[in-house]
Each structure stands twice: as structure tokens, then as C-alpha cells.
Enzyme design. Structure first.
Site, short mmCIF file in Angstrom:
data_model
loop_
_atom_site.label_atom_id
_atom_site.label_comp_id
_atom_site.label_asym_id
_atom_site.label_seq_id
_atom_site.Cartn_x
_atom_site.Cartn_y
_atom_site.Cartn_z
CD GLU A 1 34.82 48.02 11.89
OE1 GLU A 1 34.54 46.90 12.34
OE2 GLU A 1 33.94 48.83 11.49
CE LYS B 1 32.23 45.12 15.05
NZ LYS B 1 32.26 45.52 13.62
CB CYS C 1 32.05 49.21 14.02
SG CYS C 1 30.98 49.82 12.68
#
Length: 285
Positions: A41, A114, A151
Site C-alpha cells: 500500500e 479504497k 488494507c
């Protein structure tokens, strides 16, 4: 069988250093037979979200743009599918934590932004990132159908399921997660266990491979715990990296095993799609 390569790396002080280092890793992975290469990330920057600082917005890049052109050139030259986790400047005051997906011919297939944004001590991401609006795309690449999540998305079975329902054979999660010094002695092992276990469960529940690629090294007070891994459709760990070391983690993906698993464990067939309406509610009283 396509070979997956996860680039577990430390952070760098400048974007130029980080790009040069990761270009070397991508080319090395390709030389070792990798077909799909995934960065951690926000691989171009330190993990700047430990504090709220408006100056860090200057680290973002327009996507698509010159950066994705450079990444596409590397993907084309190496003949690899390349998943890169970046900081996107989308518009005035609008920023995302975004993954780009290049096919092996260098073409940019698209972006995943995300969706789930955390807000915890030393993970101040809500200050920087707008929740993604790309939905749950699955990329039909030269080397397989890939779902990309990032994540904090790792903790949500809904996200993994929607990617799998879109045909994903492997889910990949660029990641930056670690221990804080005041928590590690009491909770460190439990935190890592939870992180790994929930993702292995996603692999089983969706009958697919799952790969998480994490940072390593210490930045400020955060000790990133590395331990990138690949789980097969049974949730077994078939590859795992160390805690402290930079390394390229490889695994050969047998997608016939994905189809075989889904035939004998037909979770998609037996879903009660008529009975899940409450899942779209915030709370079920």
C-alpha cells in the site's frame, strides 16, 4: 500456472527513491518468472497517515497521468500484470487511496479506490482519503481474473464476496499494517492473528486465492509487521514472508484448483439471496 509476486518492502524518504527501488524489484520478479506483481500500500511514500498534516497532500498524483504511463511501460517491457497502490489527486480537495491495474501489454485496465477508510491512532486516513466510488471491479487480465482491495478492506467479507461474485480467481490486498509500541506487548500477537485469520476465511468462503502484501520496517513509532502471505481456497498458507526483511514472495497460482473447490464446496449455489436484505441496513434491531 501464473506466478504471483508480492513486493514486501520498506518505505523511502522520496518518491524517486521508492520508484527506482520498486522498478528494480518488478524487473527482478519478472526475471524470476512472475506474471502478476503487486506492490504494498502507498509504495511511493512513507506511511504519512500517522499524523494529520495538510502538506502531505502534495504527495498525491493525478491518475491516470505520467505516473501510470511509467508504470505501464514497465509492465509492458516485463510482460507482467502490475498492481500498484498509489495516492491519487482526483480533483480540487479530493484525494483517494487508489490501486492501478496494468495488463501485461502495459494497458491501464482501470482503478480501484479504497472503499473502507480507517481512523485510528497512527492511522489517520479519514483526514486524507475520500471513500472509493469505483464499486467492486474484477480485472480480466492476461494471467487471470483479479480482484483488488486495499488494507482496511481486508476486514469486510462483503467486499471479498462481491469481488468473488464478479469472477475473481485471486484477491490481492496491498497493505500497510503494523504494531504500535504501547499495544504490541499485550495485543501484538492477537492483532496479527486476527488479520491473517479473517483473510484466510475470505479465501475459504469464496473458494479463491488470497494474497496480502504488507510493508516491513519501522516508520516513526509504527513497526510494520511484514508477513505478507498467500492463502489457497482451503485457507492454507502456501507462502509467507518474514517480519523484518524486504523480500519478493512468490507463489504459482493453479486456477483449476479454484474451479475444483467451487464445485465441491458450492457456497455460491447455496446462498440465500432472498434472505439477506438486512445486510444493506446500518443496524438490525
Amino acid at each position: 500456472m501464473p506466478r504471483l509476486a508480492l513486493l514486501q518492502s520498506k518505505g523511502f524518504a522520496t518518491k524517486d527513491e521508492a520508484f527506482a527501488h520498486h522498478e528494480t524489484l518488478i524487473r527482478k520478479a519478472a526475471e524470476n518468472g512472475a506474471n502478476i506483481v503487486v506492490t504494498q500500500e502507498l509504495f511511493l511514500t512513507p506511511y504519512f497517515c500517522t499524523v494529520e498534516n495538510p502538506e502531505f497532500f502534495d504527495l498525491a498524483d493525478p491518475l491516470p497521468g505520467p505516473l501510470t504511463d511509467r508504470l505501464g511501460q514497465i509492465a509492458r517491457e516485463c510482460g507482467v500484470v502490475l498492481v500498484s497502490s498509489l495516492f491519487e489527486h482526483r480533483g480540487p480537495g479530493l484525494y483517494h487511496n487508489t490501486a492501478t491495474i496494468h495488463d501485461a501489454n502495459g494497458v491501464l485496465l482501470g482503478l480501484y479506490r479504497k472503499s473502507h477508510i480507517p481512523q485510528d491512532p497512527a492511522f489517520e486516513e479519514k483526514f486524507y482519503f475520500t471513500p472509493g466510488d469505483t464499486g467492486w471491479p474484477v480485472w480480466d487480465t492476461k494471467f487471470g481474473k483479479i480482484g483488488v482491495l486495499i488494507c482496511w478492506d481486508q476486514w469486510y467479507p462483503e467486499a471479498a464476496r462481491l469481488m468473488a461474485l464478479g469472477g475473481a480467481q485471486v484477491l490481492v490486498y496491498p497493505t500497510a499494517i503494523g504494531w504500535l509500541p504501547e499495544e504490541k506487548p499485550e495485543l501484538g500477537d492477537a492483532q496479527h492473528c486476527a488479520w491473517e485469520t479473517v483473510q484466510r476465511g475470505h479465501a475459504v468462503a469464496n473458494g479463491c486465492y488470497l494474497a496480502a502484501v504488507n510493508r516491513t520496517g519501522t516508520e516513526g513509532e509504527t513497526e510494520f509487521w511484514g508477513r505478507s502471505f498467500v492463502a489457497n481456497p482451503y485457507g492454507e498458507l502456501v507462502a509467507k514472508a518474514s517480519t523484518e526483511n524486504e523480500e519478493i514472495l512468490y507463489h504459482d497460482l493453479d486456477f483449476q484448483k479454484v474451479e475444483d473447490f467451487r464445485r465441491i464446496w458450492p457456497f455460491f449455489r447455496d446462498r440465500r439471496i432472498d434472505a439477506y436484505g438486512d445486510l444493506v441496513k446500518r443496524w438490525r434491531a
